[in-house]
Design an enzyme around this catalytic site. Structure first.
Site, mmCIF file in Angstrom:
data_model
loop_
_atom_site.group_PDB
_atom_site.id
_atom_site.type_symbol
_atom_site.label_atom_id
_atom_site.label_comp_id
_atom_site.label_asym_id
_atom_site.label_seq_id
_atom_site.Cartn_x
_atom_site.Cartn_y
_atom_site.Cartn_z
ATOM 1 N N ASP A 2 -6.306 1.034 0.289
ATOM 2 C CA ASP A 2 -7.710 0.623 0.449
ATOM 3 C C ASP A 2 -8.647 1.696 -0.108
ATOM 4 O OD1 ASP A 2 -9.812 -0.978 1.166
ATOM 5 O OD2 ASP A 2 -9.779 -0.429 3.292
ATOM 6 N N GLY B 248 -12.776 0.191 -4.435
ATOM 7 C CA GLY B 248 -14.170 -0.157 -4.735
ATOM 8 C C GLY B 248 -15.108 1.002 -4.431
ATOM 9 N N HIS C 26 -9.904 -0.138 -9.347
ATOM 10 C CA HIS C 26 -8.578 -0.771 -9.309
ATOM 11 C C HIS C 26 -7.663 -0.162 -10.375
ATOM 12 C CE1 HIS C 26 -9.926 -3.426 -6.268
ATOM 13 N NE2 HIS C 26 -10.722 -4.145 -7.032
ATOM 14 N N SER D 285 -4.181 -9.447 -0.594
ATOM 15 C CA SER D 285 -3.948 -10.214 0.633
ATOM 16 C C SER D 285 -4.360 -11.668 0.423
ATOM 17 C CB SER D 285 -4.741 -9.612 1.788
ATOM 18 O OG SER D 285 -6.107 -9.969 1.674
ATOM 19 N N TRP E 236 -8.713 -13.695 -2.028
ATOM 20 C CA TRP E 236 -9.240 -14.766 -2.888
ATOM 21 C C TRP E 236 -10.737 -14.946 -2.667
ATOM 22 C CZ3 TRP E 236 -6.153 -16.110 -6.673
ATOM 23 C CH2 TRP E 236 -4.778 -16.109 -6.479
ATOM 24 N N LEU F 252 15.557 2.384 -5.319
ATOM 25 C CA LEU F 252 14.343 2.198 -4.524
ATOM 26 C C LEU F 252 13.990 0.710 -4.531
ATOM 27 C CD1 LEU F 252 11.717 3.265 -3.076
ATOM 28 C CD2 LEU F 252 10.672 3.354 -5.347
ATOM 29 N N ARG G 104 -2.344 3.802 5.777
ATOM 30 C CA ARG G 104 -3.522 3.078 5.290
ATOM 31 C C ARG G 104 -4.541 4.091 4.813
ATOM 32 N NH1 ARG G 104 -6.667 -2.286 6.931
ATOM 33 N NH2 ARG G 104 -8.350 -2.031 5.436
ATOM 34 N N ILE H 270 -4.740 -3.255 10.632
ATOM 35 C CA ILE H 270 -3.546 -3.704 9.922
ATOM 36 C C ILE H 270 -3.887 -4.764 8.872
ATOM 37 C CG2 ILE H 270 -1.267 -4.813 10.255
ATOM 38 C CD1 ILE H 270 -1.563 -1.912 11.361
ATOM 39 N N SER H 271 -4.998 -5.467 9.064
ATOM 40 C CA SER H 271 -5.467 -6.461 8.087
ATOM 41 C C SER H 271 -4.392 -7.470 7.674
ATOM 42 C CB SER H 271 -6.031 -5.761 6.839
ATOM 43 O OG SER H 271 -7.156 -4.991 7.186
ATOM 44 N N GLU I 54 5.450 3.772 12.774
ATOM 45 C CA GLU I 54 4.443 4.815 12.986
ATOM 46 C C GLU I 54 3.264 4.545 12.046
ATOM 47 O OE1 GLU I 54 4.673 7.255 15.246
ATOM 48 O OE2 GLU I 54 6.694 6.692 15.880
HETATM 49 C C1 FPP Z 1 -8.348 -2.348 -1.889
HETATM 50 O O1 FPP Z 1 -9.490 -1.642 -2.305
HETATM 51 C C2 FPP Z 1 -7.452 -2.581 -3.009
HETATM 52 C C3 FPP Z 1 -7.115 -3.820 -3.501
HETATM 53 C C4 FPP Z 1 -7.589 -5.081 -2.920
HETATM 54 C C5 FPP Z 1 -6.235 -3.972 -4.676
HETATM 55 C C6 FPP Z 1 -5.087 -3.048 -4.773
HETATM 56 C C7 FPP Z 1 -4.622 -3.031 -6.170
HETATM 57 C C8 FPP Z 1 -4.261 -1.940 -6.863
HETATM 58 C C9 FPP Z 1 -4.150 -0.601 -6.279
HETATM 59 C C10 FPP Z 1 -3.978 -2.027 -8.318
HETATM 60 C C11 FPP Z 1 -2.807 -2.813 -8.767
HETATM 61 C C12 FPP Z 1 -1.567 -2.698 -7.999
HETATM 62 C C13 FPP Z 1 -0.324 -2.886 -8.517
HETATM 63 C C14 FPP Z 1 0.836 -2.979 -7.603
HETATM 64 C C15 FPP Z 1 -0.085 -2.995 -9.964
HETATM 65 P P1 FPP Z 1 -10.919 -2.307 -2.101
HETATM 66 O O2 FPP Z 1 -11.283 -3.017 -3.367
HETATM 67 O O3 FPP Z 1 -10.896 -3.181 -0.884
HETATM 68 O O4 FPP Z 1 -11.810 -1.052 -1.880
HETATM 69 P P2 FPP Z 1 -13.142 -0.939 -0.985
HETATM 70 O O5 FPP Z 1 -12.723 -1.177 0.437
HETATM 71 O O6 FPP Z 1 -13.587 0.452 -1.232
HETATM 72 O O7 FPP Z 1 -14.083 -1.962 -1.514
#
Ligand code: FPP
Length: 257
Positions: free
Chosen positions: A25, A28, A42, A70, A74, A136, A193, A200-201, A212
């Site tokens: 997380d 953004g 991203h 998640s 969407w 892995l 996280r 946990i979202s 843990e």
């Molecule tokens: C949460 O940050 C992150 C995501 C919803 C996307 C996670 C994707 C990647 C790390 C890139 C691609 C992954 C792979 C496996 C190739 P957020 O956008 O919710 O951040 P914020 O809470 O600061 O807005």
């Protein structure tokens, strides 16, 4: 420590988790702080994915499960969803051969029916190519939700029962768990996280019953090998009891898991 592994075996592993799950997380916010578009966050997040995969390989961690998208994601603007899908596709195309050579088994968990046919095809190819690997287990949770996982397990059990192949009386936690995603792997020992939120979202709900939980304020693109090591060191200092008494105290509380 997974099912069937006793504490002596876990200690011999030097307190290393067998299975690490991560809620990535903060992409953004990372971008906003730099005056960049969310897409840049991203993209930077992909670097951190690479970093934890490499570090997990070096340390001998057996399974790594990353929450990439998640079921609720969407709801984000169409442009951002499109960009994330594009990132999954290009990253897969770029990285899969190298992952294969490193002995990584790649698996996607979640409802992939909603993905574009091209992405579904790439996912299937990557899974088939790496199916025989076991150095892995890298699991990417995409269009995944813990409640979806539990519901799909319940549906499959109900179908077996309706077809007369399963006596409902025989359904217990063990049998139920066998229908969930990642049932063939040890349950996560450590869940990390990033991004400062402590929830946990709807990630692996059933599978993290005894996991843990480690929360850090670091934003995902800033989560590097040193930060990973800090999380692993924190884990190594935990005493895991699985509902039993503490090993050192006779008078602990039996329900204090
Ligand atoms: C949460 O940050 C992150 C995501 C919803 C996307 C996670 C994707 C990647 C790390 C890139 C691609 C992954 C792979 C496996 C190739 P957020 O956008 O919710 O951040 P914020 O809470 O600061 O807005």
């Amino acid at each position: 420590m997974a099912h069937g592994e006793d504490s002596a075996t876990a200690a011999a592993r030097g307190g290393l988790p067998r299975h690490v799950a991560i809620v990535m997380d903060g992409n953004g916010r990372w971008a906003r702080r730099r005056g960049l578009p969310r897409s840049a966050g991203h993209r930077a997040g992909v670097q951190s994915v690479r970093c934890v995969v490499e570090a997990s390989l070096r340390r001998g961690i057996e399974a790594l499960t990353l929450f990439a998208f998640s079921s609720e994601n969407w709801r984000r603007p169409r442009q951002e969803v499109g960009l994330l899908m594009e990132l999954f596709l290009t990253t897969l195309q770029r990285e899969v051969q190298r992952l294969h050579e490193q002995g990584v088994r790649l698996r996607f968990i979640g409802d992939r029916a909603a993905f574009a046919p091209k992405l579904r095809a790439r996912i299937a190819e990557a899974e088939a190519l790496t199916a025989g690997n076991a150095t892995l287990h890298l699991n990417i949770a995409a269009n995944y939700g813990g409640r979806w996982d539990i519901a799909q397990a319940a549906r499959r059990i109900a179908e077996e029962a309706a077809a007369g192949r399963l006596d409902p009386v025989a359904v217990d936690a063990d049998r139920f768990g066998r229908h969930l995603c990642l049932a063939d792997l040890p349950e996560p020992d450590l869940l990390i996280r990033t991004g400062g939120e402590q929830r946990i979202s709807n990630f692996l709900l059933w599978q993290i019953a005894y996991t843990e939980l480690y929360f850090t304020d670091l934003l995902w693109p800033d989560f590097d090998e040193r930060a990973y090591d800090e999380a692993l060191a924190w884990y190594a200092g935990r005493e895991r009891r699985f509902g039993a008494l503490p090993s050192s105290a006779e008078g602990g509380r039996a329900n204090d898991a």
